[in-house]
Design a protein around this motif. Structure first.
Motif, PDB file in Angstrom:
ATOM      1  N   ALA A  13       0.820  -1.186   0.059  1.00  0.00           N
ATOM      2  CA  ALA A  13      -0.166  -0.157   0.111  1.00  0.00           C
ATOM      3  C   ALA A  13       0.884   1.341  -0.010  1.00  0.00           C
ATOM      4  CB  ALA A  13      -0.917   0.071   1.166  1.00  0.00           C
ATOM      5  N   SER A  17       0.253   4.460  -2.703  1.00  0.00           N
ATOM      6  CA  SER A  17      -0.201   5.537  -2.483  1.00  0.00           C
ATOM      7  C   SER A  17       0.931   6.474  -2.819  1.00  0.00           C
ATOM      8  CB  SER A  17      -0.057   5.696  -0.690  1.00  0.00           C
ATOM      9  OG  SER A  17      -1.035   4.858  -0.026  1.00  0.00           O
ATOM     10  N   ALA A  27      -7.245   9.349  -4.253  1.00  0.00           N
ATOM     11  CA  ALA A  27      -7.645   8.350  -3.745  1.00  0.00           C
ATOM     12  C   ALA A  27      -8.076   8.268  -2.058  1.00  0.00           C
ATOM     13  CB  ALA A  27      -6.622   7.217  -3.780  1.00  0.00           C
ATOM     14  N   THR A  28      -8.964   7.628  -1.700  1.00  0.00           N
ATOM     15  CA  THR A  28      -8.989   7.393  -0.212  1.00  0.00           C
ATOM     16  C   THR A  28      -8.752   6.129   0.156  1.00  0.00           C
ATOM     17  OG1 THR A  28     -10.856   9.157  -0.290  1.00  0.00           O
ATOM     18  CG2 THR A  28     -11.009   7.277   1.529  1.00  0.00           C
ATOM     19  N   LYS A  29      -7.924   6.020   1.056  1.00  0.00           N
ATOM     20  CA  LYS A  29      -7.478   4.656   1.606  1.00  0.00           C
ATOM     21  C   LYS A  29      -7.852   4.343   2.970  1.00  0.00           C
ATOM     22  CE  LYS A  29      -2.712   3.219   3.011  1.00  0.00           C
ATOM     23  NZ  LYS A  29      -2.350   3.781   4.256  1.00  0.00           N
ATOM     24  N   THR A  42      -5.660  -3.469   2.703  1.00  0.00           N
ATOM     25  CA  THR A  42      -5.896  -1.870   2.349  1.00  0.00           C
ATOM     26  C   THR A  42      -6.940  -1.715   1.306  1.00  0.00           C
ATOM     27  OG1 THR A  42      -3.756  -1.110   3.281  1.00  0.00           O
ATOM     28  CG2 THR A  42      -4.752   0.311   1.697  1.00  0.00           C
ATOM     29  N   THR A  43      -7.919  -0.783   1.492  1.00  0.00           N
ATOM     30  CA  THR A  43      -8.829  -0.688   0.364  1.00  0.00           C
ATOM     31  C   THR A  43      -8.717   0.810  -0.161  1.00  0.00           C
ATOM     32  OG1 THR A  43     -10.452  -2.610   1.090  1.00  0.00           O
ATOM     33  CG2 THR A  43     -11.437  -0.899  -0.512  1.00  0.00           C
ATOM     34  N   TYR A  44      -8.564   1.086  -1.382  1.00  0.00           N
ATOM     35  CA  TYR A  44      -8.585   2.403  -1.897  1.00  0.00           C
ATOM     36  C   TYR A  44      -9.877   2.472  -2.759  1.00  0.00           C
ATOM     37  CZ  TYR A  44      -3.313   2.710  -1.122  1.00  0.00           C
ATOM     38  OH  TYR A  44      -2.336   2.553  -0.728  1.00  0.00           O
ATOM     39  N   ILE A  46     -11.249   5.282  -5.519  1.00  0.00           N
ATOM     40  CA  ILE A  46     -10.385   5.995  -6.558  1.00  0.00           C
ATOM     41  C   ILE A  46     -11.702   6.578  -7.472  1.00  0.00           C
ATOM     42  CG2 ILE A  46      -8.607   6.332  -8.095  1.00  0.00           C
ATOM     43  CD1 ILE A  46      -7.596   3.756  -6.727  1.00  0.00           C
TER      44      ILE A  46
END
Ligand code: 2BA
Length: 109
Positions: A13, A17, A27-29, A42-44, A46
């Motif tokens: 991740a 990033s 993106a939101t992590k 970890t989920t993105y 986008i």
């Protein structure tokens, strides 16, 4: 516009990033937990213009590595309540699991 949801391993991740920032990809992590291994991933999320979707997918593919993990299945008790020894099972995880969805509307207030 599309929403890409990408689940990657925590180990991949940080690099991903940095690449998103360098490429001006917003993106939101999210810190997430795999339902099977019950360990962190970890989920993105986008949001991206249609013409950049393939670029983002290529970036995710490049950064995501497949690894072997071990999980110990829960012990099963039989009718006599005797437990059997549970041995760790090898599981192949990743690269990345990716969903691409259409976005009906995108607004920022
Ligand atoms: P986990 O659910 O913790 O799954 C980790 C790995 O365990 C999976 O790797 C797969 O190899 C294995 N696995 C999962 N469910 C299994 C089952 N019922 N029986 C046997 N093996 C199983 P990946 O497929 O690469 O998935 C990595 C992570 O991506 C998953 O972590 C989960 O967080 C997410 N994911 C995968 N497929 C998904 C889906 N269809 N929907 C939502 N999230 C998904």
């Amino acid at each position: 516009m599309k929403l890409i949801i990408a689940i990657v391993q925590d180990k991949d991740a940080s690099q991903l990033s940095d690449q998103f920032i360098d490429a001006n990809i917003r993106a939101t992590k999210l810190s997430t937990t795999g339902g099977f291994l019950k360990s962190g991933n970890t989920t993105y999320m986008i949001g991206i213009d249609d013409q950049r979707v393939d670029e983002v997918l290529a970036m995710i593919k490049e950064a995501s590595h497949s690894r072997e993990e071990f999980m110990t299945p829960p012990v099963n008790l039989d009718a006599s309540m005797e437990g059997t020894t549970a041995y760790p099972v090898k599981v192949q995880v990743g690269g990345a699991t990716v969903f691409v969805m259409p976005i009906e509307k995108f607004q920022q207030f």
